[in-house]
Design a protein around this motif. Structure first.
Motif, short mmCIF file in Angstrom:
data_model
loop_
_atom_site.label_atom_id
_atom_site.label_comp_id
_atom_site.label_asym_id
_atom_site.label_seq_id
_atom_site.Cartn_x
_atom_site.Cartn_y
_atom_site.Cartn_z
N THR A 146 0.81 -1.22 0.00
CA THR A 146 0.00 0.00 0.00
C THR A 146 0.84 1.27 0.00
O THR A 146 0.53 2.25 -0.69
N LYS A 147 1.92 1.26 0.75
CA LYS A 147 2.75 2.46 0.85
C LYS A 147 3.32 2.86 -0.51
O LYS A 147 3.35 4.05 -0.87
N GLY A 148 3.75 1.88 -1.28
CA GLY A 148 4.30 2.17 -2.60
C GLY A 148 3.25 2.72 -3.55
O GLY A 148 3.51 3.66 -4.31
N PHE A 155 2.02 11.32 -6.38
CA PHE A 155 2.64 12.05 -7.50
C PHE A 155 1.61 12.39 -8.56
O PHE A 155 1.61 13.50 -9.12
N MET A 156 0.71 11.45 -8.84
CA MET A 156 -0.30 11.69 -9.87
C MET A 156 -1.26 12.82 -9.48
O MET A 156 -1.76 13.54 -10.33
N ARG A 157 -1.50 12.97 -8.17
CA ARG A 157 -2.40 14.01 -7.69
C ARG A 157 -1.68 15.34 -7.41
O ARG A 157 -2.33 16.34 -7.11
N ALA A 175 12.32 15.08 -9.36
CA ALA A 175 12.13 14.99 -7.90
C ALA A 175 11.49 13.68 -7.51
O ALA A 175 11.78 13.12 -6.44
N TYR A 176 10.61 13.16 -8.36
CA TYR A 176 9.91 11.90 -8.08
C TYR A 176 10.80 10.69 -8.28
O TYR A 176 10.69 9.68 -7.58
N LEU A 177 11.71 10.77 -9.27
CA LEU A 177 12.61 9.66 -9.60
C LEU A 177 14.06 10.14 -9.47
O LEU A 177 14.79 10.25 -10.46
N PRO A 178 14.51 10.42 -8.26
CA PRO A 178 15.86 10.98 -8.08
C PRO A 178 16.99 10.05 -8.48
O PRO A 178 18.12 10.51 -8.69
#
Length: 295
Positions: A146-148, A155-157, A175-178
């Motif tokens: 669930t956490k993932g 990110f989508m929101r 920033a989302y995929l550092p």
């Protein structure tokens, strides 16, 4: 001899779903059998598979990618009424036009949402007439962490008002995929974004999906477990060793449900397996397809 992937060429067309929704489909023609049908994850587009499809087409495979309804170049559903059954029906429709010239059903390669749809389609089909000759599940199991998933949905929101320009979108992805070394270019971002009536750039998927498919996801979990237990075709599970969506627990549970499945963990990949480790991912898919072509 393997051809240069950069020389691989594709053709884009549209396939009509049962309810008339137009699904954008892209095909790299090859002569090797079986063909490979790629289904992307939630919020992605068919372009998530470009690197893998080109590389496999260069090896002679017939590779098909498509945009799920509400995503990319496919139609949005009127009034935003999305349900998993629609997506499964769409996948079966695309599979029917992805059959190899020798009549063999395609190998379905599904990431995240695409993999879950493949499980349902394969598990609920007539076992004597499966829609796919095999399944490759890309970092997804019937039970997820669930956490993932919450991180992905966060990110989508996160950008409901979109982006002023491509540079702003690239910064958000960075920033989302550092862990990604390369920053997205404008050319790479163009297929992923659309210009809204407000002049700003928005992700190329229908925002109503967040209130439809996501809200219903937990309700579908028992169906996913039942379908997985009925899958009889060869199965390869490719997971990212650094994934926060699939874990050793969910993998072990899946392998008990589908004991004939083979599991490979890719060391350098997160949940975004093809994007993180495309060469390793492509090699595993090609190796799996090769074993099927000899059977």
């Amino acid at each position: 001899m393997v051809a240069d992937p950069l020389t691989a060429r594709s053709a884009v067309s549209h396939v009509a779903a049962a309810d008339g929704i137009a699904l954008a489909l892209e095909r790299w023609r090859g002569e090797r059998s079986p063909s490979l049908l790629f289904a992307h994850g939630f919020g992605q587009t068919r372009h998530a598979w470009n690197g893998a499809a080109r590389a496999l087409a260069a090896q002679g495979y017939d590779a098909v990618t498509f945009d799920a309804r509400g995503h990319g170049g496919s139609d949005w559903v009127p009034r935003g009424e999305y349900h998993m059954e629609q997506f499964v029906d769409d996948l079966l429709r695309v599979a029917s036009v992805s059959t190899s010239s020798d009549g063999r059903r395609p190998v379905m390669v599904g990431a995240s949402m695409g993999g879950l749809l493949g499980l349902v389609a394969a598990g609920e089909a007539d076992p004597d007439h499966p829609p796919f000759s095999a399944l490759v599940l890309v970092d997804i199991t019937p039970r997820w962490e669930t956490k993932g998933v919450e991180r992905i949905l966060g990110f989508m929101r996160a950008h409901p008002d979109g982006f002023a320009d491509y540079d702003a979108a690239a910064s958000a992805i960075e920033a989302y995929l550092p862990h990604r070394r390369e920053r997205k270019t404008e050319a790479q971002l163009k297929p992923l974004l659309r210009q809204g009536d407000d002049g700003r750039l928005h992700w190329h998927w229908d925002p109503a999906l967040l209130d439809g498919v996501v809200a219903e996801s937990e309700r579908y979990q028992p169906q996913l477990f039942q379908a997985a237990a009925r899958v009889k075709v060869p199965v390869l599970l490719l997971s990212g060793a650094r994934s926060d969506v699939v874990s050793s627990h969910t993998v072990d549970e899946f392998l008990r449900l589908v004991p004939h499945a083979r599991h490979v963990s890719l060391a350098d990949a997160t949940h975004m397996v093809a994007g993180d480790a495309n060469d390793a991912f492509t090699n595993e898919v090609a190796s799996f397809a090769e074993t099927l072509s000899r059977s």
